[in-house]
Design an enzyme around this catalytic site. Structure first.
Site, PDB file in Angstrom:
ATOM      1  CB  SER A  42      -9.931   0.379   3.074  1.00  0.00           C
ATOM      2  OG  SER A  42     -10.599  -0.691   2.459  1.00  0.00           O
TER       3      SER A  42
ATOM      4  CD  GLU B 236      -5.907   1.468   2.251  1.00  0.00           C
ATOM      5  OE1 GLU B 236      -6.430   1.278   1.132  1.00  0.00           O
ATOM      6  OE2 GLU B 236      -5.721   0.547   3.068  1.00  0.00           O
TER       7      GLU B 236
ATOM      8  NE  ARG C  75      -3.827  -2.109  -0.207  1.00  0.00           N
ATOM      9  CZ  ARG C  75      -3.610  -3.241  -0.878  1.00  0.00           C
ATOM     10  NH1 ARG C  75      -2.471  -3.396  -1.543  1.00  0.00           N
ATOM     11  NH2 ARG C  75      -4.494  -4.200  -0.897  1.00  0.00           N
TER      12      ARG C  75
END
EC number: 1.3.1.98
Length: 306
Positions: free
Chosen positions: A228, A298, A179
């Site tokens: 998310s 995130e 990520r």
């Protein structure tokens, strides 16, 4: 809160600028959370060359922040000082090339790349259907879902640095991790080139439809959310940690953690950005208190508090 208008001096320094440069523009309307303050200056470049020209003439002391479709972004209520660059129409080109490749501008929604690849019989990109964002953000965060991530299909990317220089980045230049990409933070991605493998269009589209159905059943896709909220810590799933800490449905002001998928923050009652961020921080506190695991955001949070 409004900021000083920088447009006269910026326009004077950039007589050949073609894009729109506007002072004190609301950002809530162009982010999925529908919350937050103003951009001191909002610049929408016409194309990569216009962006390069702008950055080459911009005082390096003026901060620059990038937004495309605003999916994974929370704008704080005090707004964003400096210049917010919004990549829009000039960066939404998508082309299918030889060798099972797809080239897409940074403002192209990930789902459109998945669809273009499927219709061309290119396998390996269906996972993009499950990512709520655009290609620029996907490159920056090595976005992934349903067993795939950008690093799996990446060939190269174009980007403009803070001085206006255009770069072509290889896979090695991106330094992909879970990520994230460790490419230079000042780079603004303008397009990406991706490669898949030969496949059957009907089968790929069926896989995409399955992803759509799973998202509809398990995620609050029609709510005011940014996707998310927290990354999965090593060896854990964030939603399980959040649920175990009793945070499913937890509310602060006009924001709450989704009952459907508790790793999604929802703005359902006119939440401020402060409500949304405070809720996220409370969830992080409770999860750490319950399990000893520290959640990492995130969602990208930009700007200053009110």
């Amino acid at each position: 809160m409004s900021f000083a208008d920088l447009s006269p001096e910026l326009k004077a320094a950039m007589p050949e600028l073609r894009g729109r440069l506007l002072p004190n523009q609301p950002l809530a309307d162009i982010t999925w959370f529908r919350a937050g303050g103003l951009a001191q200056m909002l610049f929408t470049p016409e194309d990569e060359a216009d962006l390069s020209y702008f950055l080459s003439r911009l005082d390096p002391q003026i901060p620059v922040t990038v937004i495309a479709i605003g999916s994974n972004t929370l704008v704080r209520d005090g707004g964003v000082p400096g210049v917010v660059v919004r990549l829009a129409r000039g960066f939404n080109r998508i082309e299918v090339e030889e060798g099972c490749r797809v080239r897409a501008g940074a403002a192209v929604p990930d789902v459109k790349v998945a669809r273009a690849a499927a219709e061309a019989g290119i396998d390996g990109m269906a996972f993009l259907r499950g990512i709520p964002g655009a290609i620029g953000g996907a490159l920056r965060m090595n976005a992934g879902a349903y067993g795939g991530e950008i690093t799996d299909i990446f060939v190269e990317a174009r980007a403009v640095d803070r001085a206006g220089k255009v770069h072509v980045l290889s896979h090695a230049d991106m330094h992909f991790e879970y990520r994230k990409s460790k490419a230079a933070a000042d780079l603004i991605f303008t397009e990406g080139l991706f490669a898949g493998t030969p496949g059957d269009s009907t089968a790929i589209l069926a896989a995409m439809n399955e992803i759509t159905d799973r998202r509809d059943q398990t995620q609050p896709v029609r709510s005011r959310t940014g996707g998310s909220t927290f990354k999965n810590p090593p060896g854990h799933k964030s939603w399980q940690l959040i649920d175990a800490a009793g945070c499913r449905g937890l509310r602060v002001g006009g924001a709450h953690m989704s009952e459907l998928h508790c790793n999604f923050l929802i703005n359902d009652e006119g939440a401020t950005a402060a409500d949304i961020e405070a809720l996220g921080e409370e969830v992080r506190r409770r999860v750490f208190e319950h399990s000893g695991v520290e959640l990492e955001w995130e969602i990208k949070r930009i700007g200053v508090p009110a």
